[in-house]
Design an enzyme around this catalytic site. Structure first.
Site, short mmCIF file in Angstrom:
data_model
loop_
_atom_site.label_atom_id
_atom_site.label_comp_id
_atom_site.label_asym_id
_atom_site.label_seq_id
_atom_site.Cartn_x
_atom_site.Cartn_y
_atom_site.Cartn_z
N ALA A 77 -11.70 1.55 3.93
CA ALA A 77 -10.55 1.99 2.70
C ALA A 77 -10.49 0.81 1.68
O ALA A 77 -10.06 1.10 0.69
CB ALA A 77 -9.25 2.23 3.21
N PHE A 78 -10.65 -0.17 2.11
CA PHE A 78 -10.51 -1.50 1.21
C PHE A 78 -11.93 -1.61 0.17
O PHE A 78 -11.81 -2.41 -0.71
CB PHE A 78 -10.60 -2.69 1.98
CG PHE A 78 -11.89 -2.81 2.52
CD1 PHE A 78 -12.41 -2.44 3.91
CD2 PHE A 78 -12.79 -3.91 1.94
CE1 PHE A 78 -13.68 -2.74 4.44
CE2 PHE A 78 -14.03 -4.31 2.67
CZ PHE A 78 -14.34 -3.73 3.66
N ILE B 273 0.83 -1.29 0.06
CA ILE B 273 -0.04 -0.13 0.03
C ILE B 273 0.85 1.50 0.01
O ILE B 273 0.56 2.16 -0.75
CB ILE B 273 -0.96 -0.07 1.23
CG1 ILE B 273 -2.03 -1.02 0.95
CG2 ILE B 273 -1.71 1.33 1.24
CD1 ILE B 273 -2.99 -1.31 2.18
N SER C 109 -4.40 1.61 8.57
CA SER C 109 -3.65 0.56 8.77
C SER C 109 -4.52 -0.19 9.98
O SER C 109 -5.27 -1.01 9.68
CB SER C 109 -2.58 0.58 9.02
OG SER C 109 -1.63 0.91 7.85
N ARG C 110 -4.13 0.02 11.15
CA ARG C 110 -4.57 -0.36 12.26
C ARG C 110 -4.81 0.36 13.49
O ARG C 110 -3.68 1.23 13.55
CB ARG C 110 -4.10 -1.98 12.74
CG ARG C 110 -4.24 -2.95 11.75
CD ARG C 110 -5.74 -3.69 11.78
NE ARG C 110 -5.91 -4.57 10.97
CZ ARG C 110 -6.47 -4.57 9.62
NH1 ARG C 110 -6.65 -3.65 9.12
NH2 ARG C 110 -6.67 -5.62 8.80
N HIS D 272 -13.76 2.17 8.76
CA HIS D 272 -12.70 0.91 8.29
C HIS D 272 -13.24 0.79 6.78
O HIS D 272 -13.77 -0.57 6.70
CB HIS D 272 -12.93 -0.27 9.31
CG HIS D 272 -11.80 -0.85 8.96
ND1 HIS D 272 -10.96 -1.45 10.17
CD2 HIS D 272 -10.89 -1.27 7.85
CE1 HIS D 272 -9.90 -2.24 9.58
NE2 HIS D 272 -9.89 -2.14 8.29
N ASP E 149 -8.99 5.65 9.50
CA ASP E 149 -9.96 4.80 8.85
C ASP E 149 -10.02 3.77 9.93
O ASP E 149 -10.99 2.86 9.77
CB ASP E 149 -9.80 4.51 7.51
CG ASP E 149 -10.68 3.48 6.88
OD1 ASP E 149 -11.74 3.79 6.98
OD2 ASP E 149 -10.41 2.36 6.32
N GLU F 167 -11.46 -0.82 18.01
CA GLU F 167 -11.96 -1.89 16.88
C GLU F 167 -11.37 -3.18 17.29
O GLU F 167 -11.98 -4.32 17.01
CB GLU F 167 -11.39 -1.75 15.34
CG GLU F 167 -12.39 -0.62 14.52
CD GLU F 167 -11.77 -0.70 13.61
OE1 GLU F 167 -12.33 -1.43 12.49
OE2 GLU F 167 -10.59 0.04 13.02
P1 NAD Z 1 2.65 -4.91 3.68
O1 NAD Z 1 3.09 -6.37 4.24
O2 NAD Z 1 2.83 -4.89 2.00
O3 NAD Z 1 3.44 -3.79 3.68
C1 NAD Z 1 3.94 -3.36 5.08
C2 NAD Z 1 5.28 -2.71 5.28
O4 NAD Z 1 5.48 -2.33 6.51
C3 NAD Z 1 6.34 -3.71 4.89
O5 NAD Z 1 7.23 -2.99 4.04
C4 NAD Z 1 7.26 -3.89 6.21
O6 NAD Z 1 8.64 -3.87 5.89
C5 NAD Z 1 6.94 -2.74 6.99
N1 NAD Z 1 6.88 -2.68 8.34
C6 NAD Z 1 6.95 -3.77 9.23
N2 NAD Z 1 7.06 -3.44 10.31
C7 NAD Z 1 7.45 -2.09 10.50
C8 NAD Z 1 7.62 -1.10 11.61
N3 NAD Z 1 7.99 -1.38 12.61
N4 NAD Z 1 7.97 -0.01 10.99
C9 NAD Z 1 7.68 0.58 9.61
N5 NAD Z 1 7.42 -0.54 8.72
C10 NAD Z 1 7.23 -1.70 9.08
O7 NAD Z 1 1.21 -4.64 3.82
P2 NAD Z 1 0.10 -3.72 3.02
O8 NAD Z 1 -0.66 -4.43 2.05
O9 NAD Z 1 0.82 -2.42 2.57
O10 NAD Z 1 -0.80 -3.34 4.16
C11 NAD Z 1 -0.30 -2.43 5.25
C12 NAD Z 1 -1.59 -2.58 6.40
O11 NAD Z 1 -2.85 -1.95 5.76
C13 NAD Z 1 -2.04 -3.89 6.84
O12 NAD Z 1 -1.29 -4.58 7.69
C14 NAD Z 1 -3.46 -3.49 7.27
O13 NAD Z 1 -3.36 -3.45 8.60
C15 NAD Z 1 -3.66 -2.37 6.58
N6 NAD Z 1 -5.00 -2.56 5.73
C16 NAD Z 1 -5.89 -1.60 5.91
C17 NAD Z 1 -7.14 -1.74 5.03
C18 NAD Z 1 -8.52 -0.78 5.23
O14 NAD Z 1 -9.48 -1.20 4.56
N7 NAD Z 1 -8.33 0.17 6.25
C19 NAD Z 1 -7.26 -2.71 3.94
C20 NAD Z 1 -6.05 -3.30 3.78
C21 NAD Z 1 -4.83 -3.22 4.52
#
Ligand code: NAD
Length: 333
Positions: A302-303, A151, A230-231, A300, A255, A260
């Site tokens: 965004a997806f 993302i 993200s979370r 929540h 979001d 949650e």
């Molecule tokens: P991803 O696994 O592709 O990327 C996560 C990145 O975070 C990686 O590059 C990893 O190296 C990095 N990372 C890990 N620990 C870290 C830290 N301590 N500090 C900084 N970076 C760190 O994941 P993604 O597909 O990009 O998704 C990211 C997050 O988005 C998911 O984990 C999920 O929680 C959230 N998400 C939210 C929605 C929504 O609808 N709001 C939808 C999908 C995903």
């Protein structure tokens, strides 16, 4: 070949049947587990996160060769048991990184240009006035991206389109990406004070709990925006509230909320609703964050786009076709 689709809606089933017309389908809207009695000769399963695949489930279907889960997560499937039984498993590794990235940018623009406030005032008062609505340009501002995974990298490409400078933090820096888009990886302590907008794209883990806490919030510019799609648990809510109320932060776009709790897979909301929907209703009624004019909280979502939903089914169809043509893809076991 016989396939059974569990936890499937009529629309999903119609899509799968239309695109996999050579298969013999059976289906149920219900979850599947070791107690579910189906045709014992089924060879494929398409399931979702509520179905449990255990030794007991596999014992019932000796001809089973392939499971296509219509989800990213697969901890509802015992992969060791599948391996022993020579049952291949594929998932939907991603369904819309740009979908979530676009939403993050939506929040950034809504806050930087006070779009929601403008709409809200006009609707509530009929006043056609931009008093107190001065925003700021994104061009030449600095975007701090925490997490440059699937993302985060889409957010980077979008920020480039707005002529923003980019700083990034990730424990696993992607040097090629940095070269391609001309940005630097820095420490969080360097990123936070230098950024006009900070956006978080990392998974929630014990090591990322309250990644943005009181100390780190104090490093941010008092005009900066914090975006979290993200979370919720990545940000210390109480510290965020204090920073916003004491005007040590410019605004926040969220979001996700800490309240949650643990959320596994966004797409399970479509079938089962948000697991905390009732609790959240009561809680949100009193939530101080919602009352702040410089905070946007969304439920929540965004997806959630039509294209994102369709991509799940399309990838599932592709996974099944790839398995049938003996070139399986997206295998997790
Ligand atoms: P991803 O696994 O592709 O990327 C996560 C990145 O975070 C990686 O590059 C990893 O190296 C990095 N990372 C890990 N620990 C870290 C830290 N301590 N500090 C900084 N970076 C760190 O994941 P993604 O597909 O990009 O998704 C990211 C997050 O988005 C998911 O984990 C999920 O929680 C959230 N998400 C939210 C929605 C929504 O609808 N709001 C939808 C999908 C995903």
């Amino acid at each position: 070949m016989k396939i059974h689709c569990a936890e499937v809606t009529t629309e999903e089933l119609n899509y799968l049947q239309a695109n996999l017309s050579d298969l013999e389908f059976s289906s149920s809207p219900d979850k599947l587990d070791g107690e579910t009695a189906l045709d014992e000769t089924i060879e494929m399963l398409s399931i979702f996160v509520g179905s449990e695949i255990s030794e007991g489930t596999l014992r019932r279907y000796p001809n089973l060769k392939f499971i296509a889960t219509r989800s990213t997560g697969y901890d509802h499937i015992d992969l060791n048991v599948c391996k022993k039984a020579k049952v291949k498993v594929s998932n939907v590794p991603s369904y819309g990184e740009h979908t979530v990235a676009e939403f993050a940018f939506g929040l950034i623009l809504a806050l930087s240009r006070k779009i929601y406030l403008g709409v809200d005032r006009l609707k509530k008062t009929g006043e056609f006035s931009y008093d107190d609505m001065q925003g700021f340009d994104l061009k030449n501002k600095t975007l701090g991206i925490i997490g440059t995974g699937k993302i985060g990298r889409h957010v980077i490409t979008m920020a480039k389109g707005f002529d923003m400078s980019i700083l990034a933090y990730d424990p696993y820096p992607d040097k090629l990406l940095a070269e391609q888009y001309g940005f630097r990886y820095v420490t969080l302590e360097e990123l936070l004070p230098a950024s006009d907008v900070v956006t978080i794209h990392v998974p929630y883990l014990s090591t990322t709990h309250h990644l943005i806490d009181e100390t780190r919030l104090a490093l941010m510019k008092p005009t900066a925006l914090l975006i979290n799609v993200s979370r919720g648990g990545l940000v210390d809510t109480e510290a965020l509230l204090v920073a916003l109320e004491e005007k040590k932060l410019g605004g926040a776009g969220l979001d996700v909320l800490e309240e949650e709790g643990h959320i596994k897979d966004e797409y399970s909301f479509l079938k089962y609703g948000h697991p905390q929907a009732t609790d959240m209703k009561v809680l949100l009624a009193n939530h101080r964050l919602l009352k702040l004019p410089n905070v946007l909280v969304t439920p929540h979502m965004a997806f959630y786009t039509g294209e994102g939903v369709e991509r799940i089914l399309k990838t599932t169809v592709d996974n099944i076709q790839a398995f049938l043509s003996k070139k399986p893809q997206n295998l997790v076991s």
